[in-house]
Design an enzyme around this catalytic site. Structure first.
Site, PDB file in Angstrom:
ATOM      1  N   ASP A   1      12.718  28.435   2.457  1.00  0.00           N
ATOM      2  CA  ASP A   1      14.044  28.844   2.904  1.00  0.00           C
ATOM      3  C   ASP A   1      13.984  30.213   3.580  1.00  0.00           C
ATOM      4  O   ASP A   1      14.182  31.233   2.923  1.00  0.00           O
ATOM      5  CB  ASP A   1      14.997  28.888   1.699  1.00  0.00           C
ATOM      6  CG  ASP A   1      16.423  29.200   2.079  1.00  0.00           C
ATOM      7  OD1 ASP A   1      16.770  29.088   3.269  1.00  0.00           O
ATOM      8  OD2 ASP A   1      17.194  29.562   1.177  1.00  0.00           O
TER       9      ASP A   1
ATOM     10  N   HIS B   1      17.390  29.615  10.685  1.00  0.00           N
ATOM     11  CA  HIS B   1      17.478  31.033  10.317  1.00  0.00           C
ATOM     12  C   HIS B   1      16.116  31.533   9.881  1.00  0.00           C
ATOM     13  O   HIS B   1      15.354  30.838   9.205  1.00  0.00           O
ATOM     14  CB  HIS B   1      18.571  31.275   9.278  1.00  0.00           C
ATOM     15  CG  HIS B   1      18.250  30.888   7.863  1.00  0.00           C
ATOM     16  ND1 HIS B   1      17.601  31.733   6.983  1.00  0.00           N
ATOM     17  CD2 HIS B   1      18.521  29.764   7.159  1.00  0.00           C
ATOM     18  CE1 HIS B   1      17.493  31.143   5.806  1.00  0.00           C
ATOM     19  NE2 HIS B   1      18.036  29.942   5.884  1.00  0.00           N
TER      20      HIS B   1
ATOM     21  N   GLU C   1      21.489  34.942   7.960  1.00  0.00           N
ATOM     22  CA  GLU C   1      22.117  33.703   7.488  1.00  0.00           C
ATOM     23  C   GLU C   1      22.441  33.799   6.010  1.00  0.00           C
ATOM     24  O   GLU C   1      23.490  33.315   5.556  1.00  0.00           O
ATOM     25  CB  GLU C   1      21.184  32.517   7.754  1.00  0.00           C
ATOM     26  CG  GLU C   1      21.787  31.142   7.447  1.00  0.00           C
ATOM     27  CD  GLU C   1      21.574  30.654   6.015  1.00  0.00           C
ATOM     28  OE1 GLU C   1      22.113  29.592   5.671  1.00  0.00           O
ATOM     29  OE2 GLU C   1      20.875  31.349   5.246  1.00  0.00           O
ATOM     30  N   GLU C   2      21.544  34.432   5.261  1.00  0.00           N
ATOM     31  CA  GLU C   2      21.721  34.501   3.819  1.00  0.00           C
ATOM     32  C   GLU C   2      22.904  35.377   3.415  1.00  0.00           C
ATOM     33  O   GLU C   2      23.341  35.339   2.261  1.00  0.00           O
ATOM     34  CB  GLU C   2      20.437  35.022   3.154  1.00  0.00           C
ATOM     35  CG  GLU C   2      19.211  34.146   3.382  1.00  0.00           C
ATOM     36  CD  GLU C   2      19.276  32.808   2.649  1.00  0.00           C
ATOM     37  OE1 GLU C   2      20.321  32.522   2.038  1.00  0.00           O
ATOM     38  OE2 GLU C   2      18.285  32.059   2.701  1.00  0.00           O
TER      39      GLU C   2
ATOM     40  N   HIS D   1      15.825  30.469  -3.458  1.00  0.00           N
ATOM     41  CA  HIS D   1      16.306  31.855  -3.533  1.00  0.00           C
ATOM     42  C   HIS D   1      15.605  32.651  -4.638  1.00  0.00           C
ATOM     43  O   HIS D   1      16.209  33.534  -5.251  1.00  0.00           O
ATOM     44  CB  HIS D   1      17.826  31.900  -3.718  1.00  0.00           C
ATOM     45  CG  HIS D   1      18.586  31.633  -2.466  1.00  0.00           C
ATOM     46  ND1 HIS D   1      19.950  31.741  -2.382  1.00  0.00           N
ATOM     47  CD2 HIS D   1      18.171  31.277  -1.233  1.00  0.00           C
ATOM     48  CE1 HIS D   1      20.355  31.452  -1.147  1.00  0.00           C
ATOM     49  NE2 HIS D   1      19.273  31.160  -0.429  1.00  0.00           N
TER      50      HIS D   1
ATOM     51  N   ASP E   1      17.048  23.755   8.318  1.00  0.00           N
ATOM     52  CA  ASP E   1      17.093  24.737   7.242  1.00  0.00           C
ATOM     53  C   ASP E   1      16.549  24.080   5.979  1.00  0.00           C
ATOM     54  O   ASP E   1      17.162  23.173   5.436  1.00  0.00           O
ATOM     55  CB  ASP E   1      18.547  25.189   7.042  1.00  0.00           C
ATOM     56  CG  ASP E   1      18.674  26.373   6.085  1.00  0.00           C
ATOM     57  OD1 ASP E   1      17.661  26.771   5.491  1.00  0.00           O
ATOM     58  OD2 ASP E   1      19.803  26.889   5.953  1.00  0.00           O
TER      59      ASP E   1
END
EC number: 3.4.24.-
Length: 438
Positions: free
Chosen positions: A137, A125, A171-172, A287, A200
């Site tokens: 990420d 992603h 994706e998130e 994140h 990922d």
């Protein structure tokens, strides 16, 4: 790298010759008959991968600090990757979808040639969360897949399989882009995908070396690579079902991949074998706004990038195995709720000479509201039981999966049964169909 390129490849190849694909595997991902005959996998230059990460970081900085779905930074990221692939001779397709009121994008890149009926796909992603640039990420996976695709072009690779690469949007927000891609593929096209490899978060700053344990052939390929480097691996559990391999797996496509850890804590035992700091998260910036260029472990990114290429070269060169004789039962069989007894769906096999193969393939299609309740067994004509599925898959519904069973001790002809039991209350479903292939 802990080994030079030549030593690393020699170690991996020696290990692969001794035991590559020793475990039972789907016919679509059968092992090459001679590993040494395949083109040598390249060393993926870490500098090139990090150059892509620098570009993604700049894109985020110039577009509000992130590369999230619906934001300008995501579209600029897609444009960057697409430009590199177009220049390298790939056929690219920009797929659009809508989520949360905004347009999203998937990028698909096909390398010319290879068997169009046996497609090996790798993806990652490309979107970040809104909090930051998303360099680990998932800039890390996206950059490694991109550089591997460019290495395919530089090598003029002519694999047996058709190679396809994908970069997923949103994706998130819940695997939106990859779900859209899989759900909009015709059934005949899904059936052509012999394997999907997902990458990922592969450069975590306090890294672990985790391998997906879904398809046994793909799993063993990555394990062989790391065994050749003398690096132990563990089965990936933190992100199981939470990344873009999940829609492919749910559609019955064999999947696998790599992961270096997110916000789970590294144990003392893991720190002892991998280095790093015990008691800290694999990625303390998961994140968060600090997921920047400084949030990368170069060694992990280098090793994992090389592993991506190793898998593409190895699995892409695999020699397709013609399908064996198949028998199918398409009659619906209701699966009563627990504590009712198990139900069976029989298939009578005849006209097959000798025993079943070590790679007997069982395709299962079960419609159910909670597959985590199900225990699914293949029962041979002599009563021998082979467990296929044992209450796994969490809260996901339905069970559409291909299994490979070493049934070489069984006479092929006779009545085979798919036996299904619902082991917990409150969910219902039925066996839609199943097939056994010798």
């Amino acid at each position: 790298m802990s080994l030079s390129v030549s030593r690393r490849l020699a170690a991996v190849t020696a290990f692969a010759v001794a035991g590559l694909f020793a475990s039972a595997a789907p016919a679509a991902l059968a092992a090459p008959t001679a590993v040494a005959a395949a083109p040598t996998p390249p060393d993926i230059p870490l500098a090139n991968v990090k150059a892509h990460l620098s570009q993604l970081s700049t894109i985020a900085a110039n577009n509000g600090g992130n590369r999230a779905h619906g934001r300008a930074g995501y579209k600029a990221s897609i444009d960057y990757v697409k430009g590199k692939l177009d220049a390298a001779g790939f056929t690219t397709t920009l797929q659009t979808f809508t989520s949360s009121g905004a347009t999203g994008y998937n990028l698909i890149a096909d390398w010319p040639g290879g068997d169009p009926n046996s497609v090996l796909m790798a993806g990652s992603h490309l979107d970040s969360v809104t909090a930051g640039a998303g360099i680990n990420d998932n800039g890390s996976g996206s950059a490694a897949v991109l550089e591997t695709a460019l290495a395919v072009s530089r090598a003029g690779l002519q694999p047996t399989k058709h190679l396809r690469f994908g970069w997923w949007g949103a994706e998130e927000l819940g695997l939106i882009g990859s779900k859209y891609y899989v759900n909009n593929l015709p059934a005949a096209e899904k059936a052509k995908i012999s394997g999907y490899l997902n990458f990922d978060m592969i450069g975590s700053p306090n890294p672990g070396y985790f391998v997906y344990d879904d398809d046994p052939t793909i799993e063993q390929t990555f394990k062989n690579y790391y065994a050749g480097l003398g690096i132990p691996t563990e089965i990936e559990t933190e992100g199981d079902g939470r990344s873009d391999h999940a829609p492919f797996k749910n559609a019955g496509v064999p999947v696998g991949g790599l992961f270096s850890g997110a916000d789970y804590t590294k144990t003392a035992a893991q720190a002892q074998k991998w280095g790093g700091t015990s008691g800290q998260a694999f990625d303390r910036c998961y994140h968060s706004s600090c997921d920047s260029l400084t949030n990368i472990n170069d060694t992990a990114l280098d090793r994992n990038s090389d592993a991506v290429a190793y898998a593409i070269w190895t699995l892409g060169a695999a020699t397709p195995v013609p399908p064996g004789q198949s028998f199918e039962n398409t009659a619906d069989v209701n699966i009563p709720d627990s504590p009712a007894a198990a139900v069976s769906s029989p298939i009578t096999v005849s006209g097959v000479t000798g025993n079943a193969p070590a790679t007997t393939k069982v395709d299962v299609n079960i419609v159910h509201t909670y597959r985590g309740d199900l225990v699914v067994d293949l029962v041979a004509p002599d009563g021998t039981v082979y467990n296929l599925h044992n209450r796994s898959g969490g809260s996901a519904d339905n069970l559409v999966q291909t299994y490979t069973v070493n049934a070489s001790s069984e006479v092929a002809n006779g009545v085979w049964n798919l036996r299904v039991k619902d082991s917990a209350a409150q969910d219902v479903g039925y066996i839609n169909s199943w097939k056994i292939t010798f």
